[in-house]
Design a protein around this motif. Structure first.
Motif: not given
Length: 211
Positions: A79-104
């Motif tokens: 539970f802990i490690y599944t619910s943690r460390r999702m912050r990177g999906a919110i703070d989108a990095p510069r190298w992310r392609f437009p086809i990549e969504q945060r939820l992905d």
């Protein structure tokens, strides 16, 4: 036809993200290894501590205390490690392609945790089976897998909620991980919730990790 093609494309995106995440983990394997070793270390430490203190030779349910702690810590850390460390999906990095969504990226994170803890579960309970007690072999594997998937679903929901709260308040983003660690003591690892008085059990039921 278009729906099938869209699903195929989406699965290809997830596959590409999984491969990219695996490549990044190969360059920093120590972090992933420590995440898997932490529950094993705590199970071993507590078992030997209670053994040498002579305070608990059997678990509250009878049988091996090592198995009791393992069946408590394993779902808790899933539970802990599944619910943690999702912050990177919110703070989108510069190298992310437009086809990549945060939820992905959140889905990829959850899939990797499922893979990690599937391997950990086999090694952990397989080791307990061969070294300590045959009770470590589940009688109904389907029920065990269903319970683990329910834990993953609960952790997914809690992780999304924590992301939203952290986005609204930086203080909450700092406090939530610390609160999760503190709630370990009240999450049914050291005791059986059903043995508690009804009023105490009701108050503790607000802890999502207890479930």
């Amino acid at each position: 036809m278009f729906q099938v093609q869209g699903l195929r494309r989406y699965l290809q995106v997830l596959g590409a993200l999984l491969r990219k995440e695996e490549d990044s983990r190969r360059h920093a394997p120590l972090d992933s290894l420590m995440n898997l070793l932490e529950p094993i270390f705590l199970i071993t430490l507590l078992s030997f501590l209670f053994y040498f203190l002579g305070r608990r030779q059997v678990s509250p349910l009878g049988g091996s205390p090592i198995l009791f702690y393992a069946t408590g810590f394993f779902p808790l850390y899933l539970f802990i490690y599944t619910s943690r460390r999702m912050r990177g999906a919110i703070d989108a990095p510069r190298w992310r392609f437009p086809i990549e969504q945060r939820l992905d990226h959140i889905f990829v994170h959850v899939i990797l945790r499922i893979i990690d803890y599937s391997v950990l579960g086999i090694l952990l309970f397989g080791g307990i089976y061969f070294l300590f007690t045959h009770q470590a072999m589940p009688h109904d594997l389907v029920e065990v897998v269903s319970a683990c998937m329910a834990i993953v679903a609960l952790a997914f929901g809690w992780g999304i909620l924590a992301l939203v709260l952290a986005k609204k308040s930086r203080l909450l983003g700092t406090l939530l991980p610390a609160i999760s660690r503190t709630l370990i003591i009240f999450s049914g690892v050291f005791f059986v919730p059903d043995f508690l008085p009804p009023n105490v059990r009701y108050v503790m039921s607000f802890n999502p990790m207890l479930h």
